[in-house]
Design an enzyme around this catalytic site. Structure first.
Site, PDB file in Angstrom:
ATOM      1  N   TYR A  41     -91.359  59.025  32.413  1.00 28.90           N
ATOM      2  CA  TYR A  41     -92.322  59.997  32.664  1.00 28.90           C
ATOM      3  C   TYR A  41     -93.637  59.276  33.639  1.00 28.90           C
ATOM      4  CZ  TYR A  41     -96.224  63.719  32.438  1.00 28.90           C
ATOM      5  OH  TYR A  41     -96.957  64.623  32.942  1.00 28.90           O
ATOM      6  N   LYS A 110     -91.575  91.545  55.929  1.00 25.05           N
ATOM      7  CA  LYS A 110     -92.808  92.087  55.650  1.00 25.05           C
ATOM      8  C   LYS A 110     -92.758  92.423  54.143  1.00 25.05           C
ATOM      9  CE  LYS A 110     -95.479  96.244  56.771  1.00 25.05           C
ATOM     10  NZ  LYS A 110     -95.949  96.707  55.560  1.00 25.05           N
ATOM     11  N   ARG A 131    -107.385  91.526  51.555  1.00 23.83           N
ATOM     12  CA  ARG A 131    -107.365  92.390  53.140  1.00 23.83           C
ATOM     13  C   ARG A 131    -108.714  93.362  52.764  1.00 23.83           C
ATOM     14  NH1 ARG A 131    -106.175  96.936  55.226  1.00 23.83           N
ATOM     15  NH2 ARG A 131    -105.734  96.957  57.273  1.00 23.83           N
TER      16      ARG A 131
END
Length: 695
Positions: A41, A110, A131
């Site tokens: 780790y 989109k 927005r």
């Protein structure tokens, strides 16, 4: 000013390290097991630290810099430096070619989410703004900092902003909607509504648990970038996930549109079309904008494929909280490449608004080419029968008015009321069944192996009638062992899991009770406010004098306070709670992590044909992105073999059968990887079932 350019291999390795380290942390701190040594780790952690220092990128999910949860009292209104205008739209591919003309352009997805602007200063994320109305948005920085993939720090030290879309995957959307139903609330209609509601939460822990992603679409910066494609590459080098895009000309745009369209059915996130933008940035800027639209971009919307069919029936599905949800069943039709025969009607108001009746001719389509919806009713007979009795218990039903979740139009949030059908019978078996499923789920008691199928058997034999009965099953050992499918080994495992579940964090217990509006995040806030003392919580919730105090807990409000007051003042509820607590050892909750991945610690082998993902490599990438590991051969360490043909006589299937490794389909993989689902197999017959959990 130096503009660092990290290599793609560096950022890819960082993502890999973050996945491995977070998986190890989850196993160690939450599951009491180790998947790597401390030395391993530390080596990976050091490598990640070195790469972050070298690239200047630190992602929100990185274990080197965890961001604590934050609660704000309200969302602050913030003005945009540059107005965020809407795009002019077309459904005509020829119009795209005409728009491009003699220029080169960039075609990209989109995405159907929530538009955001991220601001960076001196290499650090400083602000995130919705927005809004295009001129003024809301500051949601506290939530953006716990998104899955937003860079908190970047190599570029100048000031710049990034425009993009916040989204929630279909898989997480389904899981969260399931948990919402268990909270007696109206479900979200689509991932976009869910994302909008999530990003606007005052408590950032909600956004963290709902796994919001951000995809960059454009940048406003002082770096000398002359092409849109170069701008997107620059954003990728800053550590952003960039929406898929392709450079096109007038001659190639139609082919590119078809290529994008072919990918829609397997897209993990919602999209409602494409965006076409001129590649030459200087040319784009010279065009300016109208009062509504920029002149350098054009949105392409998919033309919905609408089919006409006949309504065969309306199915009414009871939920744990008593909501009975209508589903339209119609003659099968082929839409967007697949056969559909059912669509959710959501509530009584929508059913009535469509004036539905059995035998009516209706039109159906797939929203975003994915989710079946009833578009219109051509007959409008209005003869649909709304059940006066519960399909499960036969009790009398009620129609009540319920406030729906945030509905978004042009990014502005509004609310509306809707009529819903409910079963008020507290002894309804459907409600009891789903209450128990919720109670034993992962975010509740987490009783491993207590599947819905197992609970059904226990209920059918009269061995369980409330939560407390789960902890006295040992009294019925002989009766349980006589039930078909209950072998000694399964019984012993179940008892061990029940014993382990008795040691539970207080927030998880309160969540498990299934109190309306009280998910795990709110349960944690409640416990923290009252010092993790259940008696203090019960007293406060029962006494009306504490109502205002409850409502003023950060992230709460009058609805949650009222729900808590109602639950804790119900004598039946408190009798069950008291009986259940007699078997439990409550403790404070450990520090939670927002970066756990659902397939962490699981090893998969892939074989056979795939049909949800594009190919085996894409499927492998998905598994690894969710924290899983993919190997080439089946061994005793394999968790699952993925093969859509579970009856195949392939070598891998035979090996899996020999080793007792379960064979699952891609659909079952998606259930497992949903953070709201956990796969559970009956050890005797291998049947796949699921437990439903809150996300």
């Amino acid at each position: 000013m130096t503009n660092h350019q990290p290599s793609p291999s560096h950022t890819a390795r960082m993502h890999e390290l973050i996945t491995q380290l977070n998986a190890a942390s989850r196993a160690y701190y939450q599951e009491d097991r180790e998947i790597m040594s401390d030395k391993e780790y530390d080596a990976l952690y050091d490598e990640l630290t070195l790469l972050e220092g070298k690239t200047g990128i630190q992602l929100a999910s990185s274990p080197t810099g965890k961001v604590g949860y934050e609660v704000v009292s309200a969302l602050t209104k913030t003005s945009h430096d540059i107005p965020m205008l809407s795009l002019d739209k077309t459904k005509d591919v020829e119009a795209l070619a005409s728009f491009v003309g003699e220029h080169e352009a960039v075609l990209s997805w989109k995405l159907d989410g929530l538009a955001l602007v991220l601001r960076y200063n001196n290499g650090q994320l400083s602000q995130a703004i919705t927005r809004g109305n295009g001129l003024v948005g809301e500051d949601v920085t506290h939530n953006a900092k716990v998104f899955v993939n937003i860079p908190l720090s970047v190599p570029y030290k100048g000031s710049f902003s990034v425009r993009g879309e916040a989204v929630i995957t279909f898989a997480d959307f389904e899981a969260i909607n399931t948990s919402i139903n268990t909270q007696n609330e109206q479900e979200y209609k689509n991932p976009r509504n869910l994302c909008s509601g999530t990003v606007r939460q005052l408590n950032s822990e909600v956004a963290a648990t709902r796994r919001v992603f951000f995809y960059a679409l454009s940048a406003v910066c002082d770096v000398d970038l002359r092409a849109k494609s170069a701008q997107l590459s620059w954003l990728a080098n800053q550590g952003f996930d960039v929406a898929e895009h392709e450079s096109v000309t007038a001659q190639t745009v139609a082919k590119a549109v078809e290529s994008f369209k072919a990918k829609v059915p397997t897209m993990p996130i919602a999209t409602d079309g494409l965006v076409l933008t001129y590649n030459d940035i200087a040319y784009s800027e010279s065009l300016g904008a109208t009062s509504k639209f920029p002149r350098d971009s054009l949105a392409f919307k998919w033309a919905d494929e609408i089919s006409e069919t006949t309504l065969v029936s309306i199915e009414w599905n009871p939920s744990r909280t008593g909501l009975i949800n209508p589903v339209a069943i119609f003659e099968p039709v082929e839409i967007e490449g697949s056969t559909v025969s059912r669509a959710s009607l959501h509530n009584v108001s929508i059913l009535r608004g469509l004036a539905l009746g059995i035998g009516d001719r209706i039109t159906v389509y797939k929203a975003n080419m994915i989710i079946p919806q009833v578009a219109d009713n051509l007959t409008r007979s209005g003869t649909a029968h709304i059940p006066k009795s519960c399909p499960t218990c036969g009790g009398e039903t009620e129609i009540t008015v319920q406030r729906t979740h945030t509905k978004v139009a042009s990014e502005e949030a509004t609310t509306e009321d809707g009529e819903v059908l409910t079963c008020p019978n507290p002894m309804c078996s459907a409600k009891l069944m789903q209450s128990l499923v919720h109670f034993v789920g992962r975010n509740g008691l987490n009783i491993e192996g207590m599947s819905e199928q197992t609970l059904e058997k226990l209920l059918a034999h009269g061995l369980v009638s409330n939560f407390a009965d789960l902890f006295t099953l040992s009294r019925h050992e002989a009766a349980i062992l006589s039930i078909d499918g209950f072998a000694r080994k399964l019984y012993d495992k179940l008892q061990a899991a029940i014993e382990k579940a008795k040691d539970i964090a207080l927030p998880n217990f309160i969540y498990a009770l299934g109190i309306r509006h009280v998910g795990l995040a709110n349960a944690k806030l409640l416990c923290a406010h009252y010092n993790h003392d259940f008696n203090q919580i019960a007293t406060a919730c029962q006494d009306s004098e504490y109502q205002q105090q409850l409502a003023e807990i950060k992230g709460f409000g009058e609805a949650i306070a009222h729900s808590l007051h109602t639950y804790f003042n119900c004598p039946t509820n408190m009798e069950v709670v008291s009986a259940t607590l007699a078997h439990l050892r409550l403790r404070a909750a450990p520090e939670s992590s927002a970066s756990d991945l659902p397939l962490t610690g699981l090893t998969f082998v892939i074989t056979g044909d795939v049909h949800i993902h594009a190919n085996r490599k894409t499927l492998q990438n998905y598994v690894e992105s969710q924290g899983g590991k993919v190997t080439s051969s089946v061994t005793s360490k394999t968790s699952y073999l993925i093969n859509n043909d579970s009856k195949s006589s392939s070598t891998k299937n035979k090996k899996a059968a020999q080793l007792g490794v379960h064979v699952i389909t891609e659909e079952e993989l998606m259930l497992i990887s949903n953070k709201g689902y956990e796969a559970v197999f009956n050890s005797d017959n291998g049947d796949f079932s699921r437990q439903i959990f809150d996300n």
